[in-house]
Design a protein around this motif. Structure first.
Motif, PDB file in Angstrom:
ATOM      1  N   ASN A  70       0.902  -1.320  -0.010  1.00  0.00           N
ATOM      2  CA  ASN A  70       0.080   0.001  -0.080  1.00  0.00           C
ATOM      3  C   ASN A  70       0.889   1.169   0.006  1.00  0.00           C
ATOM      4  OD1 ASN A  70      -1.790  -1.774   2.170  1.00  0.00           O
ATOM      5  ND2 ASN A  70      -2.684  -1.131  -0.075  1.00  0.00           N
ATOM      6  N   ASP A  71       1.964   1.155   0.605  1.00  0.00           N
ATOM      7  CA  ASP A  71       2.767   2.284   0.845  1.00  0.00           C
ATOM      8  C   ASP A  71       3.423   2.578  -0.852  1.00  0.00           C
ATOM      9  OD1 ASP A  71       2.545   3.159   3.563  1.00  0.00           O
ATOM     10  OD2 ASP A  71       4.102   1.667   4.107  1.00  0.00           O
ATOM     11  N   ALA A  72       3.841   1.503  -1.190  1.00  0.00           N
ATOM     12  CA  ALA A  72       4.402   1.628  -2.987  1.00  0.00           C
ATOM     13  C   ALA A  72       3.200   2.181  -3.649  1.00  0.00           C
ATOM     14  CB  ALA A  72       4.789   0.304  -3.278  1.00  0.00           C
ATOM     15  N   TRP A  73       1.975   1.830  -3.352  1.00  0.00           N
ATOM     16  CA  TRP A  73       0.723   2.290  -4.215  1.00  0.00           C
ATOM     17  C   TRP A  73       0.682   3.739  -3.992  1.00  0.00           C
ATOM     18  CZ3 TRP A  73      -1.789   0.761  -8.496  1.00  0.00           C
ATOM     19  CH2 TRP A  73      -1.805  -0.522  -8.816  1.00  0.00           C
ATOM     20  N   ILE A  74       0.689   4.124  -2.578  1.00  0.00           N
ATOM     21  CA  ILE A  74       0.603   5.513  -2.305  1.00  0.00           C
ATOM     22  C   ILE A  74       1.703   6.307  -3.055  1.00  0.00           C
ATOM     23  CG2 ILE A  74       1.147   7.151  -0.523  1.00  0.00           C
ATOM     24  CD1 ILE A  74      -0.375   5.147   1.537  1.00  0.00           C
ATOM     25  N   ALA A  75       2.888   6.021  -3.093  1.00  0.00           N
ATOM     26  CA  ALA A  75       3.868   6.741  -3.810  1.00  0.00           C
ATOM     27  C   ALA A  75       3.808   6.861  -5.172  1.00  0.00           C
ATOM     28  CB  ALA A  75       5.095   6.065  -3.547  1.00  0.00           C
ATOM     29  N   ARG A  76       3.354   5.879  -5.556  1.00  0.00           N
ATOM     30  CA  ARG A  76       3.187   5.940  -7.432  1.00  0.00           C
ATOM     31  C   ARG A  76       1.872   6.809  -7.543  1.00  0.00           C
ATOM     32  NH1 ARG A  76       2.177   0.138  -8.342  1.00  0.00           N
ATOM     33  NH2 ARG A  76       1.815   0.649 -10.506  1.00  0.00           N
ATOM     34  N   LYS A  77       0.791   6.777  -6.920  1.00  0.00           N
ATOM     35  CA  LYS A  77      -0.439   7.525  -7.147  1.00  0.00           C
ATOM     36  C   LYS A  77      -0.059   9.118  -6.864  1.00  0.00           C
ATOM     37  CE  LYS A  77      -3.344   4.693  -4.825  1.00  0.00           C
ATOM     38  NZ  LYS A  77      -4.461   3.947  -4.003  1.00  0.00           N
ATOM     39  N   ARG A  78       0.523   9.123  -5.782  1.00  0.00           N
ATOM     40  CA  ARG A  78       1.103  10.782  -5.482  1.00  0.00           C
ATOM     41  C   ARG A  78       1.813  11.336  -6.489  1.00  0.00           C
ATOM     42  NH1 ARG A  78       4.426   9.898  -1.349  1.00  0.00           N
ATOM     43  NH2 ARG A  78       6.174  10.381  -2.418  1.00  0.00           N
ATOM     44  N   TYR A 113       4.631   5.605 -11.472  1.00  0.00           N
ATOM     45  CA  TYR A 113       3.593   6.282 -11.426  1.00  0.00           C
ATOM     46  C   TYR A 113       2.337   5.337 -11.716  1.00  0.00           C
ATOM     47  CZ  TYR A 113       6.389  10.189 -12.604  1.00  0.00           C
ATOM     48  OH  TYR A 113       7.452  11.270 -12.693  1.00  0.00           O
ATOM     49  N   ALA A 114       1.347   5.614 -10.839  1.00  0.00           N
ATOM     50  CA  ALA A 114      -0.156   4.634 -11.202  1.00  0.00           C
ATOM     51  C   ALA A 114      -1.357   5.644 -11.181  1.00  0.00           C
ATOM     52  CB  ALA A 114      -0.125   3.765 -10.005  1.00  0.00           C
ATOM     53  N   ALA A 115      -1.919   5.702 -12.267  1.00  0.00           N
ATOM     54  CA  ALA A 115      -2.925   6.563 -12.285  1.00  0.00           C
ATOM     55  C   ALA A 115      -4.265   5.926 -11.922  1.00  0.00           C
ATOM     56  CB  ALA A 115      -3.232   7.188 -13.728  1.00  0.00           C
ATOM     57  N   HIS A 116      -4.148   5.318 -10.648  1.00  0.00           N
ATOM     58  CA  HIS A 116      -5.329   4.736  -9.972  1.00  0.00           C
ATOM     59  C   HIS A 116      -5.719   5.395  -9.017  1.00  0.00           C
ATOM     60  CE1 HIS A 116      -4.504   0.356 -11.647  1.00  0.00           C
ATOM     61  NE2 HIS A 116      -3.604   1.084 -12.104  1.00  0.00           N
ATOM     62  N   GLY A 117      -7.064   5.243  -8.616  1.00  0.00           N
ATOM     63  CA  GLY A 117      -7.596   6.083  -7.807  1.00  0.00           C
ATOM     64  C   GLY A 117      -7.375   6.192  -6.150  1.00  0.00           C
ATOM     65  N   GLY A 118      -7.261   7.234  -5.539  1.00  0.00           N
ATOM     66  CA  GLY A 118      -6.983   7.233  -4.271  1.00  0.00           C
ATOM     67  C   GLY A 118      -6.024   8.343  -3.901  1.00  0.00           C
ATOM     68  N   SER A 119      -5.482   9.201  -4.712  1.00  0.00           N
ATOM     69  CA  SER A 119      -4.609  10.313  -4.543  1.00  0.00           C
ATOM     70  C   SER A 119      -5.178  11.407  -4.834  1.00  0.00           C
ATOM     71  CB  SER A 119      -3.059  10.074  -5.173  1.00  0.00           C
ATOM     72  OG  SER A 119      -2.422  11.220  -4.553  1.00  0.00           O
ATOM     73  N   THR A 134      -3.537  10.920   0.141  1.00  0.00           N
ATOM     74  CA  THR A 134      -3.718   9.728  -0.745  1.00  0.00           C
ATOM     75  C   THR A 134      -3.930   8.444   0.379  1.00  0.00           C
ATOM     76  OG1 THR A 134      -1.731  10.153  -2.052  1.00  0.00           O
ATOM     77  CG2 THR A 134      -2.323   8.149  -2.114  1.00  0.00           C
ATOM     78  N   VAL A 135      -4.632   7.524  -0.240  1.00  0.00           N
ATOM     79  CA  VAL A 135      -5.313   6.469   0.382  1.00  0.00           C
ATOM     80  C   VAL A 135      -5.061   5.313  -0.504  1.00  0.00           C
ATOM     81  CG1 VAL A 135      -7.201   5.126   1.290  1.00  0.00           C
ATOM     82  CG2 VAL A 135      -6.865   7.341   1.889  1.00  0.00           C
ATOM     83  N   SER A 136      -4.776   3.971   0.116  1.00  0.00           N
ATOM     84  CA  SER A 136      -4.561   2.758  -0.618  1.00  0.00           C
ATOM     85  C   SER A 136      -4.958   1.594   0.230  1.00  0.00           C
ATOM     86  CB  SER A 136      -3.036   2.614  -1.311  1.00  0.00           C
ATOM     87  OG  SER A 136      -2.727   1.456  -1.952  1.00  0.00           O
ATOM     88  N   GLY A 137      -5.723   0.799  -0.397  1.00  0.00           N
ATOM     89  CA  GLY A 137      -5.794  -0.454   0.304  1.00  0.00           C
ATOM     90  C   GLY A 137      -7.283  -1.078  -0.229  1.00  0.00           C
ATOM     91  N   LEU A 138      -8.032  -0.310  -0.712  1.00  0.00           N
ATOM     92  CA  LEU A 138      -9.599  -0.392  -1.253  1.00  0.00           C
ATOM     93  C   LEU A 138      -9.400  -0.695  -2.892  1.00  0.00           C
ATOM     94  CD1 LEU A 138     -11.509   2.016   0.927  1.00  0.00           C
ATOM     95  CD2 LEU A 138     -11.094  -0.693   1.196  1.00  0.00           C
ATOM     96  N   PRO A 139     -10.637  -1.112  -3.592  1.00  0.00           N
ATOM     97  CA  PRO A 139     -10.264  -0.930  -4.913  1.00  0.00           C
ATOM     98  C   PRO A 139     -10.367   0.519  -5.205  1.00  0.00           C
ATOM     99  CG  PRO A 139     -12.273  -2.544  -4.271  1.00  0.00           C
ATOM    100  CD  PRO A 139     -11.469  -2.066  -2.797  1.00  0.00           C
TER     101      PRO A 139
END
Length: 157
Positions: A70-78, A113-119, A134-139
């Motif tokens: 989730n921390d890795a996703w946060i960084a990519r979305k941010r 980079y991840a253009a996925h919802g949450g940031s 930023t939030v990560s952990g849900l769809p």
């Protein structure tokens, strides 16, 4: 449970125009982050939460069920918010509206980079985007909606 359709580009852009701060301090980051923790705990959401301003992490929490991924996703979305100045979900939606994907067409490394919802951008009136929450952990749509709900509540006072 009925599935709501995803928001349109117009709705997403309206959220960004509406969810603007007058100022954004360390105390605001703490209060907003704490509100997100409270909302996530009520829902037993296994999320990690992060708030950055001007390159500095002002808030971080990892709730039960969240993982280092989730921390890795946060960084990519941010990084998407920092590069595009828009919510990560909106950036992805713009590519999908053109019949492609962020991964296919952005020419950016998907490991960075991840253009996925949450940031969502932290925008200050008269200044512009100064950070991201930023939030990560849900769809991805649920991550996006959780952040938007917290911002709406916080900005209403």
């Amino acid at each position: 449970m009925t599935l709501e359709p995803p928001p349109s580009l117009e709705e997403l852009q309206a959220q960004e125009r509406r969810l603007v701060f007058r100022t954004f301090t360390h105390e605001d980051a703490w209060a907003l982050g704490s509100l997100l923790v409270e909302l996530a705990r009520e829902r037993e959401a296994p999320v990690a939460i992060d708030i950055h301003r001007a390159g500095q992490q002002l808030f971080h929490a990892a709730l039960p069920g969240s993982t280092p991924d989730n921390d890795a996703w946060i960084a990519r979305k941010r990084r998407v918010v920092e590069r595009y100045g828009s919510a990560s979900y909106l950036v992805g939606a713009r590519f999908r509206a053109k019949g492609t994907t962020f991964e296919e067409s952005s020419r950016l490394d998907p490991d960075t980079y991840a253009a996925h919802g949450g940031s969502f951008p932290v925008t200050v009136e008269g200044v512009g985007v100064v950070g991201a929450v930023t939030v990560s952990g849900l769809p991805q749509l649920q991550d996006h909606r959780l952040v938007v709900e917290a911002l709406e509540r916080f900005l209403r006072g």
